[in-house]
Design an enzyme around this catalytic site. Structure first.
Site: not given
Ligand code: NDP
Ligand code: 2IT
Length: 446
Positions: A91, A112, A115, A127, A166-167, A210, A241, A379
């Site tokens: 997952k 992961q 976590k 992943k 997603g991520d 998240t 997100n 999830s």
């Molecule tokens: P999104 O794609 O929705 O948003 C990512 C954000 O981070 C955007 O604002 C993006 O800016 C910025 N970003 C991405 N890469 C870079 C970079 N190299 N330098 C500067 N800014 C950057 O992703 P999420 O919000 O889903 O994910 C954000 C983080 O949270 C990640 O580390 C992910 O692994 C983690 N995460 C996500 C989960 C989820 O459920 N979605 C769960 C747990 C952890 P721009 O649009 O300009 O690229």
């Molecule tokens: O990093 C993370 O925990 C995620 N991107 C979410 C993973 C999931 O299966 O919901």
């Protein structure tokens, strides 16, 4: 890593798997935390549990070929790292970003596993993703890419085998296209992806989970020290997100959100972001897919190419963008700006050196493995909803999320040493996750 005084040394085991730089930094962090647990438990040494967790069950790598709007052929890499299914089906999310390599996905899959163990839900760790860049692509191009990606991935996943989500770069739009293609190929509508749009079996509350979970974890850390979020100034990075919904709950809790960012720069808010401004920002990011440089308003300043960490004074920082976005100097800037509590919404946003700065300065630090676990936990609720052919209310999923986050906080405190008078949540999370994984690996036999 200081393991010299121990009767065993984890370093050669790490060297033997020859990890890339990101995977190495994730492993070394865990190794430092769990070394005393392995030292105290001969059964973990005899069963070579640490080593058995270093090599993923398998890494699937494939070619993704698709046609752009001009009729040209495009080719990308696709990967799925199935790290361990000892606690449940693999997952973890899918990341679409041009920086993605196998190293990125190996570090994310490893994190992961710990976590997911902490969530207490029956889920293993994995992943996946691609070096595809969704930025600047039309909806049709994103759809064709997702369909091509799923043409290979479908044969490797299943609701009790491997359940992606997603991520970065993968949200509701992409999950909808991926799941649509899976349904067409397999005739199954079994919920094999999570984070699905509502009409396709998605769960109310998954979008928020998240970010909300991260704020709940930060609040629990503050409460443990007799404080609350009310009136606190909160720096957030990212505007995707995780960041947007962290901001939403922080504002609801009475905090002032003073920064947001994207890869182009940061914005700061003189008086804290208003709910109205957050609504506009969410519309800009989720619907128009716009850039922060085009976001203005009362008390808002744009800082091109800047990270948020040195821009304004704050009490709490929530890095919610990407890995290693808080380096040693950024951590020092956060300390100078008055930050006393950091909770990672992103995966491994703080480098090892940054974490050391926090420890040295008595900053309470919540690692991503614990603080952002609310997304994957929710999830798993989506998997339950789909498997039972049910329709959960948003209240039910958010209540359950709240309970899981408090439980993870308790597990961290239970397993954590105290460093400079502060609970070491980083070590607590690694140890709490490790013992669950290790005991299950031993139970399974060789
Ligand atoms: P999104 O794609 O929705 O948003 C990512 C954000 O981070 C955007 O604002 C993006 O800016 C910025 N970003 C991405 N890469 C870079 C970079 N190299 N330098 C500067 N800014 C950057 O992703 P999420 O919000 O889903 O994910 C954000 C983080 O949270 C990640 O580390 C992910 O692994 C983690 N995460 C996500 C989960 C989820 O459920 N979605 C769960 C747990 C952890 P721009 O649009 O300009 O690229
Ligand atoms: O990093 C993370 O925990 C995620 N991107 C979410 C993973 C999931 O299966 O919901």
């Amino acid at each position: 890593m200081t393991t010299a005084a121990r009767s065993f040394d984890l370093n050669p085991m790490i060297d033997a798997v020859n990890p890339g730089p990101l995977y190495r930094s994730a492993i070394e962090e865990v190794a430092e935390s769990i070394a005393p647990v392995i030292e105290a438990n001969k059964k973990y040494q005899d069963a070579r549990v640490f080593e058995r967790l270093l090599i993923p069950d398998r890494v699937i790598r494939f070619r993704v070929e698709w046609v752009n709007d001009q009729g040209g052929v495009e080719v990308n890499f696709g990967w799925r790292v199935e790290h361990t299914n000892v606690l449940g089906p693999y997952k973890g999310g899918l990341r679409f970003h041009p920086s993605v390599t196998e190293d990125t996905l190996q570090f994310l899959a490893y994190e992961q596993c710990f976590k997911n163990a902490l969530t207490g839900q029956p889920i293993g760790g994995g992943k996946g993703g691609s070096n595809f860049d969704p930025k600047g692509k039309s909806d049709n191009e994103v759809m064709r890419f997702c369909q091509a990606f799923m043409r290979e991935l479908y044969r490797h996943i299943g609701p009790s085998v491997d359940v992606p989500a997603g991520d970065i770069g993968v949200g509701g739009r992409e999950i909808g296209f991926l799941y649509g293609q899976y349904m067409k190929i397999t005739k199954q509508r079994d919920g094999v992806l999570t984070g699905k749009p509502m009409g396709l079996g998605g769960l109310l509350g998954r979008t928020e989970a998240t970010g909300y979970g991260t704020v709940t974890f930060a609040e629990a850390m503050l409460k443990h020290n007799g404080q609350s979020l009310d009136g606190k100034r909160v720096m957030i990075s990212g505007s995707g997100n995780v960041a947007l919904y962290a901001a939403e709950l922080a504002i609801q809790k009475g905090a002032k959100v003073v920064t947001m960012s994207d890869s182009g720069g940061s914005i700061s808010f003189d008086k804290g972001m208003s709910s109205e401004q957050l609504k506009e920002l969410t519309e800009l990011k989720e619907v128009q897919r716009g850039r922060l440089k085009d976001f203005g308003g009362d008390g808002i300043t744009y800082h091109p190419e800047a990270r948020p960490w040195s821009l304004v004074d704050a009490d709490v920082a929530l890095p919610c963008a990407t890995q290693h976005e808080v380096e040693k100097d950024d951590a020092a800037a956060l300390v100078d700006r008055g930050v006393k509590c950091v909770a990672e919404g992103a995966n491994m946003p703080c480098t090892h050196e940054a974490r050391s700065v926090f420890h040295e300065n008595g900053v309470v630090f919540g690692p991503g493995k614990a603080a952002n676990a609310g997304g994957v936990a929710t999830s798993c609720f989506e998997m339950s909803q789909n498997a039972s052919h049910d329709a959960w209310t948003k209240e039910r999923s958010l209540d359950k999320l709240h309970g899981v986050m408090l439980d993870i906080h308790e597990q961290c405190v239970e397993h954590a040493p105290i460093v400079n008078g502060v609970v070491d949540y980083g070590a607590g999370a690694d140890r709490g996750g490790f013992v669950k994984l290790a005991d299950a690996i031993i139970a399974m036999g060789v």
